[in-house]
Design an enzyme around this catalytic site. Structure first.
Site, short mmCIF file in Angstrom:
data_model
loop_
_atom_site.label_atom_id
_atom_site.label_comp_id
_atom_site.label_asym_id
_atom_site.label_seq_id
_atom_site.Cartn_x
_atom_site.Cartn_y
_atom_site.Cartn_z
N ASN A 32 1.00 -1.20 0.07
CA ASN A 32 0.14 -0.04 0.04
C ASN A 32 1.02 1.29 0.10
O ASN A 32 1.60 1.64 1.09
CB ASN A 32 -0.80 -0.04 1.48
CG ASN A 32 -1.74 1.27 1.40
OD1 ASN A 32 -1.88 2.18 0.67
ND2 ASN A 32 -2.44 1.41 2.40
N TRP A 33 0.94 1.85 -1.25
CA TRP A 33 1.81 2.99 -1.24
C TRP A 33 1.31 4.46 -0.48
O TRP A 33 2.19 5.16 -0.48
CB TRP A 33 2.31 3.29 -2.76
CG TRP A 33 2.96 2.31 -3.47
CD1 TRP A 33 3.57 1.03 -2.82
CD2 TRP A 33 3.58 2.47 -4.77
NE1 TRP A 33 4.18 0.41 -3.79
CE2 TRP A 33 4.36 1.23 -4.79
CE3 TRP A 33 3.65 3.29 -5.72
CZ2 TRP A 33 4.99 0.84 -6.18
CZ3 TRP A 33 4.23 2.94 -6.99
CH2 TRP A 33 4.90 1.80 -7.18
N LYS A 34 0.07 4.21 -0.07
CA LYS A 34 -0.52 5.29 0.26
C LYS A 34 -0.52 6.54 -0.80
O LYS A 34 -0.36 6.39 -1.69
CB LYS A 34 -0.26 5.62 1.78
CG LYS A 34 -0.29 4.26 2.62
CD LYS A 34 -0.10 4.54 3.99
CE LYS A 34 -0.28 3.14 4.87
NZ LYS A 34 -0.35 3.38 6.12
N HIS A 118 -9.53 1.05 5.16
CA HIS A 118 -8.40 1.42 5.80
C HIS A 118 -8.61 2.24 6.88
O HIS A 118 -9.34 3.20 6.68
CB HIS A 118 -7.32 1.75 4.62
CG HIS A 118 -5.71 1.92 5.38
ND1 HIS A 118 -5.50 2.70 6.25
CD2 HIS A 118 -4.99 0.99 5.28
CE1 HIS A 118 -4.07 2.46 6.72
NE2 HIS A 118 -3.77 1.44 5.96
N GLU A 120 -7.12 4.83 7.91
CA GLU A 120 -6.80 5.96 7.32
C GLU A 120 -8.02 6.62 6.79
O GLU A 120 -8.26 7.94 6.60
CB GLU A 120 -5.57 6.02 6.67
CG GLU A 120 -4.23 5.95 7.59
CD GLU A 120 -3.15 5.35 6.89
OE1 GLU A 120 -2.93 5.56 5.67
OE2 GLU A 120 -1.97 5.00 7.36
N GLU A 188 -5.03 -4.69 10.79
CA GLU A 188 -4.11 -3.84 10.89
C GLU A 188 -4.41 -3.03 12.26
O GLU A 188 -5.19 -1.95 12.32
CB GLU A 188 -4.44 -2.78 9.84
CG GLU A 188 -3.71 -3.41 8.47
CD GLU A 188 -3.25 -2.52 7.70
OE1 GLU A 188 -1.95 -2.50 7.16
OE2 GLU A 188 -3.82 -1.27 7.37
N GLY A 194 2.66 2.42 10.92
CA GLY A 194 3.61 3.63 10.96
C GLY A 194 4.23 4.02 12.15
O GLY A 194 4.98 5.07 12.29
N SER A 233 3.34 -1.80 10.40
CA SER A 233 5.00 -1.95 10.74
C SER A 233 5.66 -3.08 10.35
O SER A 233 6.57 -3.57 11.13
CB SER A 233 5.26 -1.53 12.26
OG SER A 233 4.93 -0.10 12.51
N GLY A 254 2.82 -0.79 4.21
CA GLY A 254 3.00 0.47 3.96
C GLY A 254 4.21 0.89 3.70
O GLY A 254 4.80 0.84 2.54
N GLY A 255 5.04 1.61 4.56
CA GLY A 255 6.30 2.32 4.44
C GLY A 255 7.27 1.27 3.79
O GLY A 255 8.21 1.70 3.09
P1 13P Z 1 3.10 0.60 7.56
O1 13P Z 1 3.51 -0.63 7.22
O2 13P Z 1 3.79 2.07 7.16
O3 13P Z 1 2.98 0.64 9.09
O4 13P Z 1 1.68 0.83 7.33
C1 13P Z 1 0.62 -0.11 7.47
C2 13P Z 1 -0.53 0.05 6.46
O5 13P Z 1 -1.23 0.97 6.81
C3 13P Z 1 -0.69 -0.63 5.38
O6 13P Z 1 -2.03 -0.50 4.72
#
Ligand code: 13P
Length: 271
Positions: A32-34, A118, A120, A188, A194, A233, A254-255
């Site tokens: 997930n590149w967000k 998600h 977010e 999640e 993050g 994470s 994500g990251g």
């Molecule tokens: P991180 O891997 O950056 O913690 O993000 C997780 C996430 O929200 C994937 O959808």
């Protein structure tokens, strides 16, 4: 219950690790590149990942870039082992919804998957379980696999309500017609996203078991074939241990998915 954190709980993870050969299905590994990636950087990242994936052995890989990059990445991933996904979709198929993207638009751009619900989106756009279920239904209507996200807040976990919250979200966020063939669920924990912190393996296993139990309550049937992903994470360092936790069928990253080398290490970590 207190949040158990220390980001890299390697010893604990080993304690409940399941040998890779006992896994019963290929993991689903989702990037997930967000809201990251301009055209040139996104193409470079995708090209590098496609190069790695050509070597195979990476599980089922899906990259969810920003919507602006979908058509460009479709060309990059064509013929590769990497599938494309959206990060969200609207509940409606089309219409006056400025700024939104429909599930059929994602399918048109080459997506096979879409993330819905998600945290977010839930926090930043006020999306509740009912909306998430409608989005998942829209995804199914367009032939996409919905990756439905659930997860407790730090306050939920600290007050001992994590599993209750997870179960309620699962039951409320799945539409009629959801099946293991068109749906995956990503657990999640909000506090792990993050933050560099992850739950211990026992907590991940318990959460995934509750996800499956919620599925079974919702559909009065077996959730054994359902793929349940862990997100929050995930790194190249902890991926192997997380993927070895019983009930973990993949990861949502994500990251760490913003580096092709790191994400590829994660993709190979289950082997
Ligand atoms: P991180 O891997 O950056 O913690 O993000 C997780 C996430 O929200 C994937 O959808």
């Amino acid at each position: 219950m207190r949040v158990r954190v220390p980001g890299r709980e390697t010893d604990n993870c080993r304690a409940t690790a399941m040998p890779p050969e006992s896994r019963h299905r290929r993991p689903l590994l989702v990037a997930n590149w967000k809201m990251n990636g301009l055209h040139a950087d996104g193409l470079a990242l995708a090209s590098a990942l496609a190069g790695h994936a050509a070597a195979g052995e990476g599980g089922d890989i899906v990259v969810c870039p920003p919507a602006t990059l979908l058509f460009a990445l479709r060309a990059v991933f064509a013929g590769s082992a990497v599938a494309l996904g959206g990060q969200d979709c609207h509940t409606a198929a089309a219409g006056a919804h400025t700024g939104d993207v429909s599930a059929s638009m994602l399918a048109d751009a080459g997506c096979t998957h879409v993330i819905v619900g998600h945290s977010e989106r839930r926090a930043g756009h006020g999306e509740g379980d009912e909306t998430v279920a409608e989005k998942a239904a829209a995804a199914h209507g367009a032939g996409l696999t919905a990756i439905v996200c659930v997860g407790e807040s730090a306050a939920d976990r600290d007050s001992g309500h994590a599993l209750t919250v997870i179960g309620r979200q699962v039951e409320g966020s799945l539409p009629d017609g959801a099946a293991p063939e068109n749906t995956a669920i990503a657990y999640e924990p909000v506090w792990a996203i993050g933050s560099g912190r992850t739950p211990g393996p026992a907590d991940i296993a318990a959460a995934h078991a509750e996800v499956r139990a919620g599925w079974e309550r919702r559909f009065s049937g077996s959730g054994a074939a359902l793929r349940v992903l862990y997100g929050g994470s995930v790194t190249a360092r902890n991926a192997g241990e997380i993927l070895a936790v019983p009930g973990v069928d993949g990861v949502l990253v994500g990251g760490a998915s913003l580096s092709a080398d790191t994400f590829w290490q994660i993709c190979r970590a289950w082997r």
